[in-house]
Write a protein that holds these residues in place. Structure first.
Motif, PDB file in Angstrom:
ATOM      1  N   LEU A 114     -10.938  -6.999   5.372  1.00  0.00           N
ATOM      2  CA  LEU A 114      -9.541  -7.041   4.960  1.00  0.00           C
ATOM      3  C   LEU A 114      -8.751  -6.124   5.896  1.00  0.00           C
ATOM      4  CD1 LEU A 114     -10.066  -6.708   1.102  1.00  0.00           C
ATOM      5  CD2 LEU A 114      -9.446  -8.796   2.340  1.00  0.00           C
ATOM      6  N   PRO A 115      -8.041  -6.697   6.864  1.00  0.00           N
ATOM      7  CA  PRO A 115      -7.338  -5.872   7.862  1.00  0.00           C
ATOM      8  C   PRO A 115      -6.391  -4.838   7.264  1.00  0.00           C
ATOM      9  CG  PRO A 115      -7.398  -8.154   8.572  1.00  0.00           C
ATOM     10  CD  PRO A 115      -7.950  -8.132   7.179  1.00  0.00           C
ATOM     11  N   ALA A 116      -5.795  -5.124   6.110  1.00  0.00           N
ATOM     12  CA  ALA A 116      -4.864  -4.172   5.506  1.00  0.00           C
ATOM     13  C   ALA A 116      -5.564  -3.139   4.634  1.00  0.00           C
ATOM     14  CB  ALA A 116      -3.820  -4.921   4.670  1.00  0.00           C
ATOM     15  N   LYS A 129       0.812  -1.218   0.000  1.00  0.00           N
ATOM     16  CA  LYS A 129       0.000   0.000   0.000  1.00  0.00           C
ATOM     17  C   LYS A 129       0.841   1.261   0.000  1.00  0.00           C
ATOM     18  CE  LYS A 129      -3.883   0.512   2.119  1.00  0.00           C
ATOM     19  NZ  LYS A 129      -4.942   0.589   3.150  1.00  0.00           N
ATOM     20  N   GLY A 130       2.084   1.166   0.475  1.00  0.00           N
ATOM     21  CA  GLY A 130       2.948   2.339   0.503  1.00  0.00           C
ATOM     22  C   GLY A 130       3.578   2.662  -0.836  1.00  0.00           C
ATOM     23  N   GLY A 131       3.334   1.854  -1.866  1.00  0.00           N
ATOM     24  CA  GLY A 131       3.985   2.046  -3.152  1.00  0.00           C
ATOM     25  C   GLY A 131       3.227   2.975  -4.074  1.00  0.00           C
ATOM     26  N   ASP A 132       3.956   3.589  -5.005  1.00  0.00           N
ATOM     27  CA  ASP A 132       3.316   4.386  -6.049  1.00  0.00           C
ATOM     28  C   ASP A 132       2.748   3.477  -7.134  1.00  0.00           C
ATOM     29  OD1 ASP A 132       4.260   6.465  -4.540  1.00  0.00           O
ATOM     30  OD2 ASP A 132       5.812   7.081  -5.949  1.00  0.00           O
ATOM     31  N   ALA A 133       3.290   2.295  -7.258  1.00  0.00           N
ATOM     32  CA  ALA A 133       2.769   1.246  -8.137  1.00  0.00           C
ATOM     33  C   ALA A 133       3.147  -0.088  -7.514  1.00  0.00           C
ATOM     34  CB  ALA A 133       3.330   1.367  -9.548  1.00  0.00           C
ATOM     35  N   VAL A 134       2.459  -1.154  -7.945  1.00  0.00           N
ATOM     36  CA  VAL A 134       2.648  -2.482  -7.351  1.00  0.00           C
ATOM     37  C   VAL A 134       2.934  -3.495  -8.459  1.00  0.00           C
ATOM     38  CG1 VAL A 134       1.446  -4.388  -6.209  1.00  0.00           C
ATOM     39  CG2 VAL A 134       1.261  -2.067  -5.292  1.00  0.00           C
TER      40      VAL A 134
END
Length: 451
Positions: free
Chosen positions: A236-238, A183-188
């Motif tokens: 979804l915990p995340a 989630k911290g990424g600009d893309a995955v």
């Protein structure tokens, strides 16, 4: 793809060796034949019993009865020719698997020699628990299939999934940690190259992070049973990752459950697939124990996708960006960086993306640097010394405590821009007899003349 809802108890089949459908949890791992270190030799009688049990299982349980005659004929011809006259269980499993797959054109039809799983599957009322414990131990040892997390240059977050394990009340927590990281990424980028499949529960959990809660994903059809649906989960915990550009790496060894996730990404338009066409194994399979230590995988059902109304059996999932498996990661990262460059309004982000993109593009298309430039580059530039070693330029800073050894230069562009080994914040260029120091956070190079 793996079987949906295997039976809770072994179905009694009147076969030599006590064959029955594996009383496993839903979606036992899809495995190729596994080698065993035990020195076991098969007798002719045992080989004949193995083949007899396989034939009866194909006749009674294979989901495509019209293919059964070709399978049986292939087994008969091979047995008659002496092809199976081997004493090694692993060798026999490999030979039979090849013939089963060729005759059926079904990636979920194969034989493996797995004495531990055979013993667990033959444990009567305790079989389900015994098999679950074997699968759970493997999942824990493999971190539930999540083998690598990395921040790539440009803040592109990367996750490698080697297999889709599932252990209730455990695997979900491993995915939660991975999703928080992504989630911290600009893309995955999610890497499924070489992933042979596994549990649909894991696929459902993963894809739920990219879908609205309650979205119908897949319906599993199995003869004699009610259809079973899977939907995107609510809890979804995340949290969800919708809105983050997604790239999924696939290749010819991406199969079964791995293809299921790739197919979801394609059909729901969640992101882009990069790499090569996948294996084309969509059917749901059960495992049947075959004495004296084999497990037979047979397709017993099929998935129907909510969007296409079909699946990927026999054709695989095609990439949006075709490339070799080796170059898939760089190709996906390049796509991600170009897309980010085209949409960002932040000057700092543009610098970061462009800096990273230059290196990725150089790996995809290595530049040819002019020979004259390479010949003229060696020399002393104040406190930097450039030399040629083993056909490559290296740069040193004699006496510098943080630069104790020469660093190799890797060409990034044809006009003489080089990356510095192990130092991503600095690049070096050569122009008009001077050395250029390009620092990542500076808009122009520092010029150092040759001394």
């Amino acid at each position: 793809m793996q079987s949906k809802l295997l039976s809770a108890a072994a179905m009694a089949l009147a076969l030599m060796g006590g064959q029955g459908v594996v009383p496993d949890k839903a979606h036992a791992q899809a495995r190729p034949p596994v080698a065993s270190s035990a020195a076991v030799e098969l007798s002719a009688t045992q080989r004949a019993a193995v083949l007899s049990a396989i034939r009866q299982a194909v006749r009674s349980s294979y989901v495509f009865p019209d293919r059964a005659p070709a399978i049986l004929a292939r087994l008969d011809a091979a047995q008659t020719s002496g092809r199976y006259d081997v004493s090694s269980p692993n060798e026999l499993a490999g030979l039979i698997s090849g013939d089963l797959r060729d005759a059926s054109q079904d990636g979920h039809v194969y034989l493996e020699y797995a004495p531990d799983r055979f013993a667990a599957a033959s444990a009567g009322a305790d079989a389900t628990q015994a098999l679950s414990e074997i699968d759970a131990a493997a999942a824990r040892r493999d971190n539930h299939g999540l083998s690598a997390l990395e921040i790539l240059p440009g803040n592109v977050r990367y996750l490698k999934i080697d297999a889709f394990h599932w252990v209730s009340d455990e695997t979900g927590r491993a995915y939660d940690d991975a999703m928080r990281f992504l989630k911290g990424g600009d893309a995955v980028i999610i890497d499924l190259r070489g992933n042979g499949g596994g549990a649909s529960e894991a696929v459902q959990y993963l894809v739920s992070h990219f879908l609205r809660a309650g979205t119908l994903e897949i319906t599993f059809l199995k003869a004699g049973q009610e259809p079973v649906q899977t939907r995107a989960l609510d809890n979804l915990p995340a949290g969800r990752l919708t809105g983050t550009p997604l790239y999924v790496l696939i290749d010819q060894a991406s199969a079964s459950a791995a293809e299921s996730f790739a197919y979801d990404v394609q059909q729901f338009k969640l992101g882009r697939l990069v790499g090569a066409n996948t294996a084309g194994a969509a059917n749901n399979n059960d495992f049947f124990p075959i004495a004296p230590g084999f497990m037979l995988s047979l397709s017993v059902g099929r998935p129907v996708h909510a969007v296409s109304g079909g699946n990927w059996e026999g054709v695989g999932v095609a990439p949006d960006t075709p490339t070799s498996s080796v170059q898939a990661l760089d190709a996906a990262q390049a796509e991600a960086l170009r897309a980010l460059l085209s949409t960002t309004t932040s000057d700092a982000a543009k610098t970061d993306y462009a800096w990273a993109l230059t290196a990725v593009e150089a790996r995809l298309n290595p530049p040819m640097v002019d020979a004259a430039l390479l010949q003229s580059a060696p020399g002393a530039y104040r406190n930097y010394v450039v030399t040629m070693q083993d056909g490559a330029l290296v740069v040193a800073r004699p006496g510098h405590p943080l630069w104790p050894a020469p660093r190799k230069l890797q060409a990034l562009t044809a006009d003489g821009l080089f990356a510095v080994e192990g130092l991503d914040v600095l690049r070096i260029g050569f122009k008009d007899g001077a050395l250029q120091l390009w620092w990542k956070d500076e808009p122009a190079p520092r010029i150092i003349p040759k001394t």
